[in-house]
Design an enzyme around this catalytic site. Structure first.
Site: not given
Ligand code: F6R
Length: 611
Positions: A73, A99, A484, A488, A491
């Protein structure tokens, strides 16, 4: 972010690595590569998906019992063959995958350039590799020693794994700030960014900690710190089944994960919520009950969807526990010198447990004396290990890049914590407490009822899929659900979408409303119901199209809206767990209708281990 896989042992390394990369592809998918060491060191890399790499390698000599692989990425340098990992050292002896981000790579690059090094990529990874190679060649030291010297100069985050032609049976790995798991097999070792590439071979794993170096041979694993002292590896058993990381007949992981929610929420409540005794059992909360219930303030720290779970929790905690709550973007919190007192509690919410911003934010708060409580999905993750205590969400591996089942499980855990603290503090009366326990208990069944209307939501999705913009509105507990829903949609479908508190609309966003704008109202029955109906009328009066998530039996909105998505009646406190389900399905089906890769949307990564 990037995904790392490596293998050393009696098996053919390439098939193990390739399969592992496919499992990790959700982390990054702009290019991929492998390095295999047998008679010679072979490095193959390709822009695109892992499948593109696989295709390009048909007919090539891929025989080796040791190898490393990477799915990228991009951070430094565009996605391309030349920027893909593994990189090769100038001496030709080393290949490395990485990474993370080497923050001072510019300075190191200049130093190396002054010594005559040239670079075949734009990456920080290649700079670090040349730096390590240079130290080894000039100091005549071992690779291990060279890595230690190099890493003392490096700022940033990394997991690196290096293959060395001078030690053809050894992998050396090191970590700071990015995840690394080592699977222990019989006379073989597997390395990966998370357990998903490992699970089908072994359940015995070691999570490598920051500032640790691992020297791995087929039948030996040595762990050291950067001071060259040996450490005893802590072997843990993985609590995960292979089926949990496969699609199981669904077209996409995202759909599978949406449909798993009755089970994941149930698993999250199971063993904790005991209706018969009226108790909530959460050992992490019980161990710190005094600090939690007497907190001066709770600060929820998270990013993205997890941040939205924090916003819902703010409403719930303030309502039920009467503790002031702030919800912070971890990326802002970590840099803005926040005021933290000893009696403050930080609740870190994260699916992956590896989000760099959240991790650093809690490290800072911890230094200042706050209690860190993690609400996390991935057992043994970096945030789990940094927290003083916590509660796992038990949603199982979430592979689809857009978070779905992790969100509802986060809400379930946060609601249980709030109820438990409210009960301890005496800020909730018995009747309401018992009512909410039952409401929580019934959520999995009600989610199932919503999922049975998927065909209806699919039709609505197709009707609106060509819209250019969407507006999402909600009030109270439903405001974060609107945020949210908008997240969604953008994205998964790349449609511009914004979420707002419904009443805030008239302070600006209402200017966007015309007959082409779908406005999604999260408008289930709650304390704000009459008010949100007025907001809906304001949209209708300006010819906007209204799609509404409503409670069963709501005739008023059914008549007013262009389309409705119906959810079972429930208490407003638990409503977000239900109301988000139509939002997830709507985004999913719009993305599918537009022919997009919903599991791996462009530019996104599952585990954001860079800042
Ligand atoms: C949206 C999504 C991201 C994660 C964010 C935090 O669908 O998946 O916005 O919620 O990158 O990630 P975590 O929860 O893994 O810290």
């Amino acid at each position: 972010m990037c995904g790392i896989v490596a293998y050393v042992g009696p098996k053919e390394a390439y098939p193990v690595i390739l399969k592992g990369l496919k499992r990790l592809e959700y982390r990054g998918y702009d290019s991929a590569g492998v390095a295999l060491l047998s008679d010679e060191l072979k490095v193959y890399k390709k822009k695109g998906m892992v499948a593109d790499l696989e295709e390009s390698l048909v007919g090539k000599d891929l025989h080796a019992h040791i190898g490393i692989g990477h799915t990228r990425w991009a951070t430094h340098g565009e996605p391309s063959d030349r920027n893909a990992h593994p990189h090769r050292s100038a001496s030709g002896k080393l290949a490395m995958i990485h990474n993370g981000i080497i923050e001072n790579y510019g300075q190191l690059k200049q130093e190396l350039a002054n010594k005559g090094y040239s670079f075949s990529s734009d990456t920080d990874t290649e700079v670090l590799l040349h730096f390590i190679d240079d130290i080894r060649e000039n100091n005549h030291c071992t690779l291990e020693e060279a890595i230690r010297i190099a890493l003392r100069r490096v700022t940033g985050a990394y997991v690196i794994v290096i293959l060395d032609t001078e030690s053809p049976d050894t992998l050396i790995a090191a970590r700071k700030g990015s995840p690394l798991v080592i699977g222990i097999g019989k006379g073989e070792h597997y390395l990966a960014s998370d357990a998903s590439p490992i699970i089908e071979y072994t359940k015995e794993v070691v999570y490598v900690n920051d500032y640790e170096l691992a020297i791995i041979k087929p039948d030996e694993l040595i762990l050291k710190n950067l001071g060259n002292e040996k450490l005893t590896p802590y072997v843990q058993k993985l609590d995960m089944e292979l089926a949990a990381i496969e699609k199981g007949g669904y077209e996409h992981f995202m759909l599978k994960e949406i449909f798993e929610q009755p089970h994941t929420i149930y698993d999250c409540l199971r063993g904790r919520l005991d209706i018969s005794s009226g108790k909530i059992l959460m050992s992490g909360v019980e161990q710190h009950i005094e600090q939690l219930k007497n907190a001066n303030r709770i600060i929820m720290v998270a990013c993205g969807t997890s941040w939205h779970a924090g916003l819902v929790a703010e409403y719930i905690f303030e309502e039920l526990c009467r503790i002031p709550v702030e919800v912070e973007y971890a990326s802002e919190f970590r840099y803005r010198n926040p005021v933290i007192h000893k009696g403050d509690v930080i609740i870190a919410i994260s699916q992956s447990g590896e989000t760099a911003d959240t991790l650093v934010a809690i490290e800072k708060a911890k230094e200042q004396g706050a209690l860190i409580f993690g609400v996390l999905n991935v057992v043994g993750s970096s945030i789990a290990r940094t927290s003083h205590a916590g509660a796992y969400t038990h949603a199982g591996p979430e592979i689809g890049v857009a978070s779905t089942k992790a969100f509802t499980a986060q809400l379930a855990v946060l609601t249980m914590i709030a109820l438990k603290l409210a009960k301890e503090k005496g800020t909730i009366d018995e009747k309401r407490y018992l009512h909410l326990l039952t409401e929580l208990h019934d959520i999995p069944e009600k989610v199932q009822v919503i999922l049975e209307q998927t065909e209806n939501i699919k039709k609505i999705a197709e009707k609106y899929a060509d819209a250019r913009d969407f507006l999402y509105l909600g009030r109270g507990y439903n405001f974060p659900v609107a945020l949210e829903g908008a997240l969604k949609l953008k994205e998964i479908s790349y449609i511009h979408a914004e979420g707002y508190p419904a009443a805030e609309m008239k302070h600006g966003p209402i200017a966007l409303v015309d007959e082409t704008l779908p406005v999604v109202f999260v408008a289930t029955r709650d304390a704000y119901h009459e008010k949100i109906i007025s907001n809906m009328q304001e949209i209708k009066a300006r010819k906007g199209m209204v799609l509404a998530v409503i409670s069963e039996g709501d005739e008023t909105i059914t008549k007013m809206a262009d389309d409705v998505m119906v959810v079972p009646v429930c208490d407003e406190i638990v409503a977000p767990m239900l109301n988000v389900i139509p939002m997830q399905l709507l985004a999913y089906y719009i993305g599918v209708y537009k022919g997009l890769n919903v599991d791996k949307p462009r530019n996104l990564a599952k585990s954001v281990t860079v800042e």
